[in-house]
Design a protein around this motif. Structure first.
Motif, mmCIF file in Angstrom:
data_model
loop_
_atom_site.group_PDB
_atom_site.id
_atom_site.type_symbol
_atom_site.label_atom_id
_atom_site.label_comp_id
_atom_site.label_asym_id
_atom_site.label_seq_id
_atom_site.Cartn_x
_atom_site.Cartn_y
_atom_site.Cartn_z
ATOM 1 N N MET A 1 1.894 6.590 7.674
ATOM 2 C CA MET A 1 1.976 6.438 6.219
ATOM 3 C C MET A 1 2.695 7.643 5.634
ATOM 4 S SD MET A 1 -1.118 6.188 3.429
ATOM 5 C CE MET A 1 -1.698 7.826 3.847
ATOM 6 N N PRO A 2 3.690 7.445 4.773
ATOM 7 C CA PRO A 2 4.391 8.584 4.174
ATOM 8 C C PRO A 2 3.456 9.357 3.245
ATOM 9 C CG PRO A 2 5.069 6.504 3.162
ATOM 10 C CD PRO A 2 4.228 6.148 4.353
ATOM 11 N N GLU A 3 3.803 10.647 3.049
ATOM 12 C CA GLU A 3 2.973 11.504 2.207
ATOM 13 C C GLU A 3 2.901 10.981 0.776
ATOM 14 O OE1 GLU A 3 2.845 16.161 0.707
ATOM 15 O OE2 GLU A 3 4.111 15.569 2.400
ATOM 16 N N ARG A 4 4.008 10.388 0.309
ATOM 17 C CA ARG A 4 4.044 9.825 -1.041
ATOM 18 C C ARG A 4 4.489 8.368 -0.930
ATOM 19 N NH1 ARG A 4 7.598 13.055 -5.018
ATOM 20 N NH2 ARG A 4 6.310 11.928 -6.535
ATOM 21 N N PRO A 5 4.147 7.538 -1.910
ATOM 22 C CA PRO A 5 4.637 6.152 -1.908
ATOM 23 C C PRO A 5 6.150 6.107 -1.948
ATOM 24 C CG PRO A 5 2.835 6.421 -3.496
ATOM 25 C CD PRO A 5 3.224 7.799 -3.030
ATOM 26 N N ASP A 6 6.720 5.046 -1.457
ATOM 27 C CA ASP A 6 8.175 4.845 -1.491
ATOM 28 C C ASP A 6 8.540 4.300 -2.875
ATOM 29 O OD1 ASP A 6 10.792 4.022 -1.228
ATOM 30 O OD2 ASP A 6 10.537 3.204 0.786
ATOM 31 N N TYR A 7 8.860 5.220 -3.784
ATOM 32 C CA TYR A 7 9.103 4.823 -5.171
ATOM 33 C C TYR A 7 10.400 4.027 -5.322
ATOM 34 C CZ TYR A 7 5.182 7.709 -6.593
ATOM 35 O OH TYR A 7 3.923 8.235 -6.744
ATOM 36 N N THR A 8 11.365 4.259 -4.439
ATOM 37 C CA THR A 8 12.587 3.458 -4.503
ATOM 38 C C THR A 8 12.275 1.997 -4.210
ATOM 39 O OG1 THR A 8 13.921 5.343 -3.795
ATOM 40 C CG2 THR A 8 14.901 3.155 -3.546
ATOM 41 N N ALA A 9 11.495 1.774 -3.152
ATOM 42 C CA ALA A 9 11.085 0.403 -2.820
ATOM 43 C C ALA A 9 10.234 -0.190 -3.938
ATOM 44 C CB ALA A 9 10.322 0.386 -1.505
ATOM 45 N N THR A 41 5.562 -0.349 0.035
ATOM 46 C CA THR A 41 5.572 0.851 -0.798
ATOM 47 C C THR A 41 4.602 1.916 -0.285
ATOM 48 O OG1 THR A 41 6.156 -0.471 -2.735
ATOM 49 C CG2 THR A 41 5.249 1.723 -3.136
ATOM 50 N N LEU A 42 3.428 1.469 0.200
ATOM 51 C CA LEU A 42 2.400 2.419 0.628
ATOM 52 C C LEU A 42 2.457 2.724 2.118
ATOM 53 C CD1 LEU A 42 -0.642 1.219 -1.511
ATOM 54 C CD2 LEU A 42 1.087 2.941 -2.033
ATOM 55 N N GLY A 43 3.332 2.018 2.860
ATOM 56 C CA GLY A 43 3.463 2.303 4.282
ATOM 57 C C GLY A 43 2.275 1.864 5.104
ATOM 58 N N GLY A 44 1.638 0.769 4.707
ATOM 59 C CA GLY A 44 0.470 0.287 5.430
ATOM 60 C C GLY A 44 0.835 -0.536 6.652
ATOM 61 N N ARG A 45 -0.177 -0.783 7.506
ATOM 62 C CA ARG A 45 0.018 -1.646 8.678
ATOM 63 C C ARG A 45 -0.044 -3.118 8.291
ATOM 64 N NH1 ARG A 45 -0.841 1.831 13.105
ATOM 65 N NH2 ARG A 45 -0.414 3.925 12.287
ATOM 66 N N GLY A 46 -0.682 -3.400 7.166
ATOM 67 C CA GLY A 46 -0.791 -4.764 6.679
ATOM 68 C C GLY A 46 -1.359 -4.750 5.278
ATOM 69 N N ALA A 47 -1.258 -5.885 4.597
ATOM 70 C CA ALA A 47 -1.793 -5.992 3.238
ATOM 71 C C ALA A 47 -2.234 -7.428 3.009
ATOM 72 C CB ALA A 47 -0.751 -5.574 2.196
ATOM 73 N N GLY A 48 -3.145 -7.612 2.062
ATOM 74 C CA GLY A 48 -3.610 -8.961 1.773
ATOM 75 C C GLY A 48 -4.271 -9.037 0.418
ATOM 76 N N PHE A 49 -4.409 -10.279 -0.059
ATOM 77 C CA PHE A 49 -5.080 -10.525 -1.330
ATOM 78 C C PHE A 49 -6.154 -11.580 -1.113
ATOM 79 C CE2 PHE A 49 -5.599 -13.178 -5.130
ATOM 80 C CZ PHE A 49 -6.075 -12.221 -6.016
ATOM 81 N N ALA A 50 -7.366 -11.275 -1.546
ATOM 82 C CA ALA A 50 -8.484 -12.217 -1.493
ATOM 83 C C ALA A 50 -8.793 -12.695 -2.899
ATOM 84 C CB ALA A 50 -9.720 -11.566 -0.879
#
Length: 397
Positions: A1-9, A41-50
């Motif tokens: 995970m990057p130190e800061r979010p990818d603001y460009t993305a 943007t956050l450099g996660g391994r995965g994401a989801g919405f419940a």
């Protein structure tokens, strides 16, 4: 995970999402784009919405390591997100069904944000991080809260997103399930009895004694089966419309699938390709008798929406938590905005061979209810190269 979010993305993604919203687009495709943007943007391994209903949630969008969890019904018992807009939780302390389906093995923590419309929490947006990733900082929390706000805006529009269930709707669903199960269970013996009765009526003289005796024997056998089905189905519905279940237990999923294929109508059975049904898999835990109903409905749906004579591939497998089987066709493919709507009762997609496959839009609804009754889940997704894949997951014994 990057130190800061990818603001460009993040900036590019926000513009793309806002363009779609301002153009009048809504629903699951835009929601899926927001989930994908959260992971990127956050450099996660995965994401989801419940998405949350009154007493449960359902995973309706996911990317990366979370993709296998799409369609899963989840518990709303964990209320910690009510105390803050975002929260970082180690997976080991989380009562979260998402965690059980994250692939990769090294995913250790989750950053979640609640999504609101007014005072109502409509769901939660999650990003998952690995053991080697740094702990998300205040900027990561702020970005996820921002994206959760976009999800809330989608739900405020309410267009094209799954509908929340009230208690009254749940009771109606249970009554519909009983009707659907009854219709399906009774269809085969009634068809056989009528067929042999017509044969006796129209060909009595040409059948001969042996032919007539055999027809009567089959009618008698099927009539007995029909009487037992009626007794069982009537006793399965309680006064409030809840539907009973056959006893659950360990069973051999590949063997149950092979038996279910043999029970399909001949024309449909010939189209099924047993692509990969391993002889040795762990036992599934659930209602073995339901597999024939589930497979029949999924195969019939695949046949309805694919070219005549095209094949439908059936395969099975397992992971640490579940057993799964998939039916994949080469039809037109389900549209992304329909992957949840297809499970609504009475809903039917445009197209399909309705002349040969009429229906009331209860087949996939019935499948979801039967699978969830066994603490499993079912999902649909477009197939790479064209077509649709239906996937059912059941607990391991």
């Amino acid at each position: 995970m990057p130190e800061r979010p990818d603001y460009t993305a993040l900036t590019r993604g926000q513009i793309a999402v806002l363009d779609r919203i301002n153009a009048g687009e809504a629903g699951l495709p835009v929601l899926q784009q927001i989930v994908r943007l959260a992971q990127e943007t956050l450099g996660g391994r995965g994401a989801g919405f419940a998405e949350y209903a009154a007493d449960h949630g359902r995973i309706v969008a996911a990317t990366g390591a979370c993709t296998p969890a799409i369609g899963r019904r989840v518990d709303r018992a964990d209320t910690r997100l009510r105390d803050g807009r975002t929260l970082l939780i180690p997976l080991g302390s989380l009562n979260d069904e998402f965690a059980k389906q994250v692939e990769g093995g090294d995913v250790k923590r989750m950053l979640g944000a609640r999504c609101e419309v007014g005072d109502t929490i409509v769901g939660s947006l999650h990003v998952y991080f690995g053991e080697s990733d740094d702990e998300p900082g205040p900027e990561h929390h702020a970005v996820l809260e921002l994206l959760a706000g976009y999800v809330g805006r989608l739900y405020a529009a309410r267009d094209g997103l799954p509908v929340h269930s009230s208690e009254q709707a749940r009771r109606q669903e249970n009554r519909d399930l009983w009707v659907a199960v009854t219709s399906h269970e009774l269809r085969t013996p009634v068809t056989v009895i009528k067929g042999y009765a017509d044969t006796l009526s129209n060909h009595w003289d040409t059948l001969g004694d042996i032919g007539r005796q055999e027809a009567v024997r089959i009618i008698n056998t099927r009539a007995g089966e029909l009487a037992r089905l009626v007794d069982r189905l009537l006793s399965a519905a309680s006064e409030d419309g809840d539907v009973g279940a056959s006893p659950a237990g360990p069973f051999d999923l590949p063997e149950a699938l092979r038996s279910a294929v043999e029970e399909l109508p001949a024309d449909l059975r010939r189209r099924i390709v047993l692509d990969n049904l391993p002889a040795e898999l762990p036992k599934a835990y659930g209602e073995r008798d339901s597999i024939a109903t589930i497979l029949t409905e999924l195969a019939t749906n695949a046949e309805k929406h694919s070219p005549p004579g095209s094949t439908v591939e059936l395969c099975a497998g397992a992971d640490e938590e579940t057993l799964r089987f998939r039916l994949s066709d080469r039809g037109a493919g389900i549209r992304p905005e329909h992957v949840e709507r297809a499970f609504e009762r009475y809903w039917q997609a445009e197209g399909g061979d309705r002349r040969h496959h009429p229906g009331a839009g209860l087949g996939l609804y019935l499948v979801r209810r039967l699978v969830e009754r066994q603490h499993g889940w079912v999902s649909l997704r477009p197939r790479e190269g064209g077509g649709t894949t239906a996937e059912v997951r059941l607990p391991r014994a």
